[in-house]
Design a protein around this motif. Structure first.
Motif, PDB file in Angstrom:
ATOM      1  N   LEU A  65     136.509   3.826  47.323  1.00 35.17           N
ATOM      2  CA  LEU A  65     135.766   2.811  48.082  1.00 35.17           C
ATOM      3  C   LEU A  65     136.650   2.148  49.141  1.00 35.17           C
ATOM      4  O   LEU A  65     136.169   1.575  50.117  1.00 35.17           O
ATOM      5  CB  LEU A  65     135.217   1.748  47.128  1.00 35.17           C
ATOM      6  CG  LEU A  65     133.901   2.123  46.422  1.00 35.17           C
ATOM      7  CD1 LEU A  65     133.649   1.214  45.228  1.00 35.17           C
ATOM      8  CD2 LEU A  65     132.728   2.050  47.394  1.00 35.17           C
ATOM      9  N   ASN A  66     137.973   2.243  48.921  1.00 32.12           N
ATOM     10  CA  ASN A  66     138.884   1.633  49.895  1.00 32.12           C
ATOM     11  C   ASN A  66     139.506   2.653  50.834  1.00 32.12           C
ATOM     12  O   ASN A  66     140.541   2.412  51.445  1.00 32.12           O
ATOM     13  CB  ASN A  66     139.975   0.854  49.155  1.00 32.12           C
ATOM     14  CG  ASN A  66     139.393  -0.415  48.552  1.00 32.12           C
ATOM     15  OD1 ASN A  66     138.558  -1.087  49.182  1.00 32.12           O
ATOM     16  ND2 ASN A  66     139.772  -0.727  47.326  1.00 32.12           N
ATOM     17  N   GLY A  67     138.913   3.858  50.893  1.00 29.67           N
ATOM     18  CA  GLY A  67     139.359   4.828  51.892  1.00 29.67           C
ATOM     19  C   GLY A  67     140.389   5.832  51.415  1.00 29.67           C
ATOM     20  O   GLY A  67     140.988   6.529  52.244  1.00 29.67           O
ATOM     21  N   PHE A 114     130.821  -4.769  55.183  1.00 35.29           N
ATOM     22  CA  PHE A 114     130.928  -3.353  55.578  1.00 35.29           C
ATOM     23  C   PHE A 114     129.607  -2.606  55.370  1.00 35.29           C
ATOM     24  O   PHE A 114     128.817  -2.958  54.503  1.00 35.29           O
ATOM     25  CB  PHE A 114     132.033  -2.649  54.762  1.00 35.29           C
ATOM     26  CG  PHE A 114     133.405  -3.085  55.123  1.00 35.29           C
ATOM     27  CD1 PHE A 114     134.125  -2.425  56.111  1.00 35.29           C
ATOM     28  CD2 PHE A 114     133.996  -4.165  54.466  1.00 35.29           C
ATOM     29  CE1 PHE A 114     135.403  -2.841  56.441  1.00 35.29           C
ATOM     30  CE2 PHE A 114     135.270  -4.579  54.801  1.00 35.29           C
ATOM     31  CZ  PHE A 114     135.988  -3.917  55.801  1.00 35.29           C
ATOM     32  N   GLU A 115     129.455  -1.608  56.211  1.00 33.58           N
ATOM     33  CA  GLU A 115     128.319  -0.688  56.043  1.00 33.58           C
ATOM     34  C   GLU A 115     128.844   0.553  55.335  1.00 33.58           C
ATOM     35  O   GLU A 115     129.926   1.041  55.665  1.00 33.58           O
ATOM     36  CB  GLU A 115     127.843  -0.215  57.417  1.00 33.58           C
ATOM     37  CG  GLU A 115     126.618  -0.885  57.930  1.00 33.58           C
ATOM     38  CD  GLU A 115     126.274  -0.328  59.322  1.00 33.58           C
ATOM     39  OE1 GLU A 115     126.629   0.836  59.617  1.00 33.58           O
ATOM     40  OE2 GLU A 115     125.679  -1.099  60.080  1.00 33.58           O
ATOM     41  N   TYR A 116     128.082   1.074  54.388  1.00 35.28           N
ATOM     42  CA  TYR A 116     128.534   2.258  53.647  1.00 35.28           C
ATOM     43  C   TYR A 116     127.568   3.411  53.899  1.00 35.28           C
ATOM     44  O   TYR A 116     126.351   3.220  53.918  1.00 35.28           O
ATOM     45  CB  TYR A 116     128.573   1.980  52.133  1.00 35.28           C
ATOM     46  CG  TYR A 116     129.655   1.023  51.729  1.00 35.28           C
ATOM     47  CD1 TYR A 116     130.842   1.489  51.167  1.00 35.28           C
ATOM     48  CD2 TYR A 116     129.502  -0.361  51.885  1.00 35.28           C
ATOM     49  CE1 TYR A 116     131.847   0.609  50.780  1.00 35.28           C
ATOM     50  CE2 TYR A 116     130.482  -1.242  51.511  1.00 35.28           C
ATOM     51  CZ  TYR A 116     131.666  -0.754  50.962  1.00 35.28           C
ATOM     52  OH  TYR A 116     132.654  -1.632  50.591  1.00 35.28           O
ATOM     53  N   HIS A 117     128.137   4.580  54.076  1.00 33.31           N
ATOM     54  CA  HIS A 117     127.311   5.797  54.131  1.00 33.31           C
ATOM     55  C   HIS A 117     127.871   6.747  53.089  1.00 33.31           C
ATOM     56  O   HIS A 117     129.062   7.075  53.139  1.00 33.31           O
ATOM     57  CB  HIS A 117     127.371   6.439  55.516  1.00 33.31           C
ATOM     58  CG  HIS A 117     126.717   5.592  56.555  1.00 33.31           C
ATOM     59  ND1 HIS A 117     125.366   5.543  56.723  1.00 33.31           N
ATOM     60  CD2 HIS A 117     127.249   4.709  57.442  1.00 33.31           C
ATOM     61  CE1 HIS A 117     125.078   4.682  57.690  1.00 33.31           C
ATOM     62  NE2 HIS A 117     126.211   4.148  58.142  1.00 33.31           N
ATOM     63  N   VAL A 199     132.495   8.728  50.849  1.00 37.23           N
ATOM     64  CA  VAL A 199     132.088   7.348  51.157  1.00 37.23           C
ATOM     65  C   VAL A 199     132.697   6.944  52.497  1.00 37.23           C
ATOM     66  O   VAL A 199     133.921   6.932  52.662  1.00 37.23           O
ATOM     67  CB  VAL A 199     132.581   6.380  50.047  1.00 37.23           C
ATOM     68  CG1 VAL A 199     132.095   4.958  50.323  1.00 37.23           C
ATOM     69  CG2 VAL A 199     132.121   6.847  48.682  1.00 37.23           C
ATOM     70  N   GLU A 200     131.823   6.665  53.460  1.00 38.98           N
ATOM     71  CA  GLU A 200     132.288   6.167  54.773  1.00 38.98           C
ATOM     72  C   GLU A 200     132.041   4.673  54.796  1.00 38.98           C
ATOM     73  O   GLU A 200     130.924   4.224  54.510  1.00 38.98           O
ATOM     74  CB  GLU A 200     131.485   6.816  55.898  1.00 38.98           C
ATOM     75  CG  GLU A 200     132.014   8.175  56.308  1.00 38.98           C
ATOM     76  CD  GLU A 200     131.155   8.802  57.395  1.00 38.98           C
ATOM     77  OE1 GLU A 200     131.080  10.029  57.409  1.00 38.98           O
ATOM     78  OE2 GLU A 200     130.535   8.029  58.174  1.00 38.98           O
ATOM     79  N   LYS A 201     133.051   3.949  55.158  1.00 33.37           N
ATOM     80  CA  LYS A 201     132.932   2.481  55.117  1.00 33.37           C
ATOM     81  C   LYS A 201     133.366   1.944  56.481  1.00 33.37           C
ATOM     82  O   LYS A 201     134.499   2.172  56.911  1.00 33.37           O
ATOM     83  CB  LYS A 201     133.875   1.981  54.005  1.00 33.37           C
ATOM     84  CG  LYS A 201     133.946   0.506  53.805  1.00 33.37           C
ATOM     85  CD  LYS A 201     134.936   0.248  52.657  1.00 33.37           C
ATOM     86  CE  LYS A 201     135.198  -1.230  52.483  1.00 33.37           C
ATOM     87  NZ  LYS A 201     136.215  -1.492  51.432  1.00 33.37           N
ATOM     88  N   LYS A 217     137.065  10.311  49.754  1.00 33.24           N
ATOM     89  CA  LYS A 217     136.338  11.429  49.116  1.00 33.24           C
ATOM     90  C   LYS A 217     136.672  11.438  47.634  1.00 33.24           C
ATOM     91  O   LYS A 217     137.833  11.402  47.249  1.00 33.24           O
ATOM     92  CB  LYS A 217     136.764  12.769  49.728  1.00 33.24           C
ATOM     93  CG  LYS A 217     136.039  13.097  51.017  1.00 33.24           C
ATOM     94  CD  LYS A 217     136.435  14.485  51.474  1.00 33.24           C
ATOM     95  CE  LYS A 217     135.859  14.824  52.829  1.00 33.24           C
ATOM     96  NZ  LYS A 217     134.451  15.143  52.817  1.00 33.24           N
ATOM     97  N   LEU A 218     135.593  11.496  46.816  1.00 36.24           N
ATOM     98  CA  LEU A 218     135.798  11.532  45.370  1.00 36.24           C
ATOM     99  C   LEU A 218     135.426  12.923  44.859  1.00 36.24           C
ATOM    100  O   LEU A 218     134.281  13.363  45.001  1.00 36.24           O
ATOM    101  CB  LEU A 218     134.902  10.465  44.698  1.00 36.24           C
ATOM    102  CG  LEU A 218     134.934  10.435  43.178  1.00 36.24           C
ATOM    103  CD1 LEU A 218     136.340  10.117  42.650  1.00 36.24           C
ATOM    104  CD2 LEU A 218     133.945   9.388  42.628  1.00 36.24           C
TER     105      LEU A 218
END
Ligand SMILES: Nc1ncnc2c1ncn2[C@@H]1O[C@H](COP(=O)(O)OP(=O)(O)OP(=O)(O)O)[C@@H](O)[C@H]1O
Length: 496
Positions: A65-67, A114-117, A199-201, A217-218
């Protein structure tokens, strides 16, 4: 980290000290420890799925979630519980994948800055071929290397907006995944499966966008289980699958050993698709958690021992995760590039299918030509049969005509003969009637002559009688004489 003692009915040979995160192997009835392992955490058989998630995966998800890139991988012998640990879908026992998705959406919804995709892809490596489980027609996909590490070219990355979306895709992918019945697991995974949650934040639109886009990326990896063919009794295709799995797991072990050996400069990532894909997770740009699943019964002691040794070696691998910050235009470019690659893949598969269609068309044309040829031959056969039939009919007609003419001729003959006979009959009957009347005349003549004679005789007799009798009228001679006179009259008339 170890998930222990699930098979409680089996004789235990493992003892653990959860406080010290230590695990001890000892033969049943013995007081001597065989060996001891230390991990970041060990969990007892009573551990719940939420405990497993919190212990093994939560920290990795938070980093994603933090990149950062993160990997959670389950390793162990077949039937030890890897798929259950990662993908169990029962609401009270959700595995790591549903829980990770839930955590990501929960945090994203709560974050106003933040916006998340989020997007998801799901692939499997089966017999050294990569297949997109969300688009199963895409087989034997290729691994490429880009600025952000290795990736599968053309893989379908689907936008997801909720845990439910993820669950739907997970179930869809599971339907396409290769499972099979074996002696050791009724629903045994025959492939390595990897769910990738991207996850793009980026800063919310209302705030100033000076920061870049964080992309984490997970990778959630359900490795296929190592399997001893003697114990699983796998044969034929099942045996080939098991050998392919064992080979890639051996390669994974070699890469981990090479990573932990300071004297080794070469890591054989390229020896298998699995290690090539997990390259970043094995000491590169990723935070990695490894779950070792073991079946704690003495029958599988050897397998558990080797799984624990694998985990122990893997503990020594150091990773160097870096924050994945990308400029927005880079994200756009990347997404465009991915779209282009996807289009390329589609174009390629279209070309392949067009070639196949062309082949089919050629085949169809060939078979059409053959059919036309057969049809022509049949028509020719039919024509010649028709001609023969017409000829036969003509010959028969001719024959019948001749027979009819002959019959007519015979009929005429018969008619003529009949007429002749008829004529003869008429002439015969004429001559017969003439003869008959002549005969009758003759008879009458002779009878009349005879009657004359008789009458003369009677007259003579009458005269003689008169002379002897005085009553001539009533005498028999008189009566007889009258009778003869009448007969004579009749025959005389007839003879005329
Ligand atoms: N902690 C658990 N609690 C209850 N059931 C479990 C647990 N772990 C595994 N199981 C059950 O054990 C069986 C085998 O587990 P699973 O399929 O997850 O093994 P696996 O390690 O993935 O095997 P394979 O490598 O052959 O695919 C399944 O029926 C699963 O539901």
């Amino acid at each position: 980290m170890t998930l222990l003692e699930r098979k409680e009915e089996a004789a235990p040979f493992i003892f653990l000290d959860t406080d010290k995160n230590t695990l001890i192997l000892r033969r049943k009835g013995s007081f001597v420890d065989l060996t001891e392992f230390r991990f970041d955490a060990v969990l007892p058989s009573t551990a719940r799925q939420i405990d497993v998630y919190n212990t093994a995966a939560r920290a990795v998800v938070m980093d994603v979630l933090n990149g950062f890139n993160g990997t959670v991988m389950a390793y162990g012998q077949t039937g030890a519980g890897k798929t259950y640990t990662l993908s169990a879908k029962h609401p009270t026992a959700h595995g790591i994948i549903p829980r990770s998705a839930a955590e990501i959406f929960e945090k994203a919804d709560a974050d106003r800055e933040f916006e998340y995709h989020v997007s998801m892809s799901y692939i499997q490596i089966y017999m050294e071929q990569i297949q997109d489980l969300l688009r199963p027609e895409s087989c034997n996909m290729q691994i490429r290397e880009g600025d952000n590490g290795v990736f599968v070219s053309g893989v379908k990355d689907i936008k997801v907006k909720s845990v439910e979306d993820c669950m739907r895709l997970l179930m869809l992918g599971d339907q396409n995944r290769c499972f099979a019945f074996t002696k050791l697991n009724a629903h045994s995974s025959r492939s390595h499966a990897i769910v990738i949650l991207t996850v793009e934040k980026k800063p919310a639109r209302t705030l100033q966008r000076t920061q870049g886009v964080l992309v984490g990326k997970l990778f959630l990896v359900d490795l296929a289980g190592s399997e001893r063919l003697k114990k699983s009794g796998s044969e034929g295709l099942r045996a080939s699958e098991a050998m392919s799995v064992n080979l890639s797991l051996t390669c994974l072990g070699k890469c981990i050993s090479a990573r932990t050996d300071p004297n080794k400069t070469h890591v054989p990532f390229r020896d298998s698709k699995l290690t090539r894909l997990l390259q970043e997770s094995l000491g590169g740009n990723a935070k990695t958690a490894l779950v070792i699943n073991i079946a704690p019964c003495s029958e599988y002691m050897q397998e558990s021992l080797s799984s624990l040794q694998f985990g122990s070696r893997a503990m020594k691998v150091a990773t160097r995760p870096i924050l994945n910050v990308e400029e927005e235009f880079k994200v756009l470019t990347k997404s465009l590039q991915e779209t282009l690659e996807l289009q390329d893949e589609k174009l390629h598969s279209l070309q392949v299918s067009m070639l196949a269609k062309e082949d089919q068309l050629l085949e169809a044309r060939k078979s059409l030509a053959e059919k036309a040829q057969q049809l022509q031959e049949l028509q020719e056969q039919q024509n010649s049969t028709n001609l023969k039939f017409v000829e036969q009919m003509r010959v028969k007609e001719e024959g019948w005509k001749q027979r009819i003419a002959a019959a007519m001729c015979r009929l005429n003959n018969v008619k003529e003969t009949t007429e002749e006979v008829h004529k003869r009959v008429i002439s015969l009957s004429l001559s017969l009637s003439l003869s008959l009347s002549a005969l009758i005349s003759f008879i009458f003549l002779h009878v009349a002559i005879y009657a004359d004679h008789l009458q003369a005789e009677l007259l003579r007799l009458k005269e003689a009688a008169n002379r002897h009798s005085h009553n001539s009228r009533s005498s028999p001679f008189h009566v007889l004489s009258n009778g003869f006179a009448k007969v004579h009259h009749v025959f005389s008339a007839g003879s005329l």
